[in-house]
Each structure stands twice: as C-alpha cells, then as structure tokens.
Design a protein around this motif. Structure first.
Motif, short mmCIF file in Angstrom:
data_model
loop_
_atom_site.label_atom_id
_atom_site.label_comp_id
_atom_site.label_asym_id
_atom_site.label_seq_id
_atom_site.Cartn_x
_atom_site.Cartn_y
_atom_site.Cartn_z
N ASP A 1 3.82 3.54 -7.96
CA ASP A 1 2.52 3.84 -8.58
C ASP A 1 2.59 3.92 -10.10
OD1 ASP A 1 3.55 6.34 -9.28
OD2 ASP A 1 2.61 7.37 -7.60
N PHE A 2 3.79 3.82 -10.67
CA PHE A 2 3.99 3.82 -12.12
C PHE A 2 3.33 5.02 -12.80
CE2 PHE A 2 4.15 -0.64 -10.74
CZ PHE A 2 5.44 -0.95 -11.13
N GLY A 3 3.19 6.11 -12.04
CA GLY A 3 2.68 7.35 -12.61
C GLY A 3 1.18 7.43 -12.81
N VAL A 4 0.43 6.44 -12.32
CA VAL A 4 -1.02 6.44 -12.60
C VAL A 4 -1.77 7.54 -11.87
CG1 VAL A 4 -1.00 3.96 -13.06
CG2 VAL A 4 -1.58 4.78 -10.77
N LEU B 1 -0.64 3.95 -2.12
CA LEU B 1 -1.07 3.48 -3.44
C LEU B 1 -1.98 2.27 -3.27
CD1 LEU B 1 0.58 0.64 -4.27
CD2 LEU B 1 2.45 2.24 -4.57
N CYS B 2 -2.70 1.96 -4.32
CA CYS B 2 -3.55 0.76 -4.37
C CYS B 2 -3.04 -0.12 -5.49
CB CYS B 2 -5.00 1.15 -4.62
SG CYS B 2 -6.06 -0.24 -5.10
N PRO B 3 -2.62 -1.35 -5.20
CA PRO B 3 -2.07 -2.22 -6.26
C PRO B 3 -3.07 -2.52 -7.37
CG PRO B 3 -2.41 -3.44 -4.22
CD PRO B 3 -2.57 -2.00 -3.89
N TYR C 1 0.78 -1.23 0.00
CA TYR C 1 0.00 0.00 0.00
C TYR C 1 0.82 1.28 0.00
CZ TYR C 1 -2.93 -3.79 1.66
OH TYR C 1 -3.56 -5.00 1.78
N HIS C 2 2.15 1.18 -0.14
CA HIS C 2 2.99 2.38 -0.15
C HIS C 2 4.18 2.18 -1.09
CE1 HIS C 2 1.01 2.38 3.83
NE2 HIS C 2 0.97 3.68 3.67
N ASP C 3 4.66 3.28 -1.65
CA ASP C 3 5.88 3.21 -2.44
C ASP C 3 7.08 3.48 -1.54
OD1 ASP C 3 6.03 5.97 -2.02
OD2 ASP C 3 5.45 6.49 -4.07
N ARG D 1 -9.89 0.78 -12.42
CA ARG D 1 -8.57 1.37 -12.25
C ARG D 1 -8.63 2.89 -12.41
NH1 ARG D 1 -7.05 -3.58 -15.04
NH2 ARG D 1 -7.20 -2.55 -17.06
N GLN D 2 -9.35 3.35 -13.42
CA GLN D 2 -9.46 4.79 -13.64
C GLN D 2 -10.17 5.48 -12.49
OE1 GLN D 2 -10.88 5.97 -17.56
NE2 GLN D 2 -10.07 4.09 -18.47
N LEU D 3 -11.25 4.89 -12.00
CA LEU D 3 -11.99 5.48 -10.89
C LEU D 3 -11.12 5.57 -9.64
CD1 LEU D 3 -14.67 6.50 -9.65
CD2 LEU D 3 -15.19 4.11 -9.08
N ALA D 4 -10.42 4.49 -9.34
CA ALA D 4 -9.55 4.47 -8.15
C ALA D 4 -8.43 5.49 -8.28
CB ALA D 4 -8.98 3.07 -7.94
N GLN D 5 -7.84 5.58 -9.46
CA GLN D 5 -6.75 6.53 -9.68
C GLN D 5 -7.21 7.97 -9.51
OE1 GLN D 5 -5.48 5.55 -13.65
NE2 GLN D 5 -4.99 3.43 -13.10
N GLN D 6 -8.40 8.26 -9.96
CA GLN D 6 -8.92 9.62 -9.92
C GLN D 6 -9.44 10.02 -8.54
OE1 GLN D 6 -11.93 9.47 -12.94
NE2 GLN D 6 -10.46 9.26 -14.63
N THR D 7 -9.78 9.03 -7.72
CA THR D 7 -10.47 9.31 -6.46
C THR D 7 -9.54 9.45 -5.26
OG1 THR D 7 -12.41 8.09 -7.27
CG2 THR D 7 -12.29 8.51 -4.90
N THR D 8 -8.59 8.53 -5.13
CA THR D 8 -7.73 8.52 -3.94
C THR D 8 -6.49 7.68 -4.20
OG1 THR D 8 -7.57 7.89 -1.60
CG2 THR D 8 -8.99 6.55 -3.00
N ARG D 9 -5.44 7.93 -3.43
CA ARG D 9 -4.27 7.05 -3.46
C ARG D 9 -4.46 5.90 -2.49
NH1 ARG D 9 0.68 9.42 -5.81
NH2 ARG D 9 1.65 7.55 -4.93
N GLY D 10 -5.54 5.92 -1.74
CA GLY D 10 -5.79 4.88 -0.75
C GLY D 10 -6.71 3.80 -1.27
#
Length: 312
Positions: free
Chosen positions: A280-283, A148-150, A140-142, A206-215
């Motif tokens: 997070d590979f920049g997402v 981050l969320c895997p 859950y962290h870099d 994936r898009q929703l999670a990326q746009q909403t939170t890093r958690g």
C-alpha cells in the motif's frame, strides 16, 4: 500493456501481431461453464470462442493470462485445483481471480459473493500460489494479507478503448485522455505519466479511496464515488451513456476488506515481491476506516476463517 478481453477477436493473425509487438499481454476472461458464460455475456457460444482466443495466443507464444470474475454461479466451478491444472496444461502463464461487481445496465447484485466467499477466494489464492507452477495475480492484498486497492495507491489506472484515463476498469469515468489536447501547443503537451499524476479527478479519487476503505470503493461506497464524479463533471466513457445512473442505483456491500481476517502469503517469493514492489506504500496510514468502510456501515459480524484445506 495488459489488455482485458474475452478473446473473441483474437485470431491467429491478431495473436501473431501481439507477439511481434512484444510488450502486450492479453488477460482473457473466462466466466464459467458454457451455460454460465452465455448467461453472463448474454449470448451463445461464448466459452468456445474465448477458449479459441486463448489457444491462438498460446500457439503464437504470447505471454497470456486468464482471469475470472468470480460470482455465486461460477465459484464452485472455477475456484478449484481442477481449473487451475487445466490452465497449466494449456500453457497459460498466469491467472487472476477477482470478484464480480454489479456494474452495467443489467447488473445482478444477487451474483455478488458473500463475505465468507470473499475470504474463501483469498485463502484459495494463497494456497495455490504456494503449490502450483503458475503465477496467480492478486491485486487486492499485500504480503501480510491486508486489503488494498491498486488505483487508490496509484500503482495503476485504466485506459479505455477510446483513450480515456479512468481510475480502474470498472469506474468508467474520465477527465483526461491519452491523446494530445488540440488547444495546447505541441511543446506544452503533457505525457501520459504527467496526466495520471496531475489529474485533479484521479488525485481526488485516490484520496477519497484512501480515506474511505482499504477495499473497493465501488462496491463499498458507490454513493461517495458518484458525488466525486459529479463534482468533477467527469465524462461517462461508456457507449451507453448511463454509467452515472447505474452507479446511483448501487448499494453498499463488502469487498476484499475484512478487518481482523487477514490471510498472509505462504509463498516466500510472493511475500518478498509484495514487500518491495506491491504494497500500500503507506497511503492508508493515519486513516480510520471503521465508520466509512462497508464493514462499518453495515455493522457486519466478524468473518471466521477456518484453518482447513481449500476445496479441490
């Protein structure tokens, strides 16, 4: 392949087969003391059966891990040097501390960790990685300590016992299966990798999670996740068939995302691995989570991370 299990069905014979296969690692869940384990699982004799499953794996030289879903009733018992040292003495090769998520028909939100306890978990993991001869998994962290969320990054997804491809183990909805589609000719069947990449449900997740939170979007924005499931008509993959109503009852709460309170890795080995292989590979680039994540929605004060030794 990593198998999430409580270990109760891992007999010596099963462990021997896992060893023969060679590409399977069981991650066996320990939820606390005998009393806490029985309460969490809703039946008796849970811990002893789990410990026997672990021992069967170790006796058969299987690459074995032990995980714990940390909550308010077990954090003081298992987030300790004493517990980690016991795992090392047993021969367990890796451990994984993750936080309790109130999913299921008998979810108990009161067991969820406070923001302060969530930060305490991260601090313990970082300290333990630098001091103990056991791998401590943290998905859950870099390396810099950013959440981050895997599943949001696409690093991994989950395959349930019936073959459904889910975003992660606690999001029990699927639109694709690992099995071939009977309506598609053999030469046109998609591989597992293609299904994960091309799935509209997983892609939109994936898009929703990326746009909403890093958690964790399950904890932080279950309302948005529910809307996504409804939009795609994704199948409830639980045996009880009540996952959507359970998701609808969940409330916004914090997860591993605590902006401004990042705790970077102390171990150079973990920093190096995360820099090249797990980040997070920049997402999340270009996304502002200030208004959509739980800390923003709940307008929480900053969590103070004190610079003191972790408890042992």
């Amino acid at each position: 392949f990593q198998v999430f299990t409580n270990g109760h069905f891992i007999t010596s014979e099963v462990a021997a087969e896992l060893r023969r296969l060679g590409n399977v690692t069981p991650l066996i869940s320990v939820e606390g003391t005998e009393i806490i384990s029985d309460e969490r699982r809703g039946r008796g004799n849970v811990l002893s059966q789990t410990m026997q499953g672990i021992q069967n794996c170790l006796d058969n030289k299987v690459f074995t891990g032990v995980c714990t879903s940390l909550c308010r009733t077990n954090i003081d018992d298992l987030l300790t040097d004493k517990w980690v040292d016991r795992l090392i003495e047993m021969g367990v090769l890796y451990t994984w501390f993750h936080v309790y998520r109130p999913m299921g028909p008998d979810a108990c939100p009161d067991l969820c960790l406070t923001p302060e306890q969530q930060v305490r978990v991260r601090k313990f993991v970082v300290e333990t990685r630098a001091r103990k001869p056991i791998a401590v998994i943290d998905a859950y962290h870099d390396g810099a300590g950013k959440a981050l969320c895997p599943a949001a990054t696409g690093i991994s997804h989950h395959i349930n016992p019936w073959g459904g491809i889910e975003p992660c183990p606690i999001i029990q909805f699927a639109s694709e299966s690992i099995y071939d589609d009977p309506d598609v000719p053999d030469g046109q069947q998609r591989t597992l990798g293609e299904k994960m990449v091309q799935s509209e449900f997983l892609s939109d997740f994936r898009q929703l999670a990326q746009q909403t939170t890093r958690g964790c979007i399950v904890l932080e924005r279950p309302d948005l996740l529910k809307n996504l499931v409804v939009k795609h008509g994704s199948q409830d993959t639980t045996a009880r068939q009540t996952a959507l109503s359970e998701l609808e009852k969940m409330e916004v709460r914090t997860s591993q995302y605590h902006p401004g309170q990042e705790i970077p890795e102390k171990s150079w080995a973990y920093r190096l691995v995360k820099k090249f292989f797990y980040n997070d590979f920049g997402v999340y680039d270009g996304h502002d989570h200030g208004a959509t994540s739980a800390p923003g929605v709940l307008e929480l004060p900053t969590v103070v991370v004190e610079d003191e030794p972790v408890s042992v």
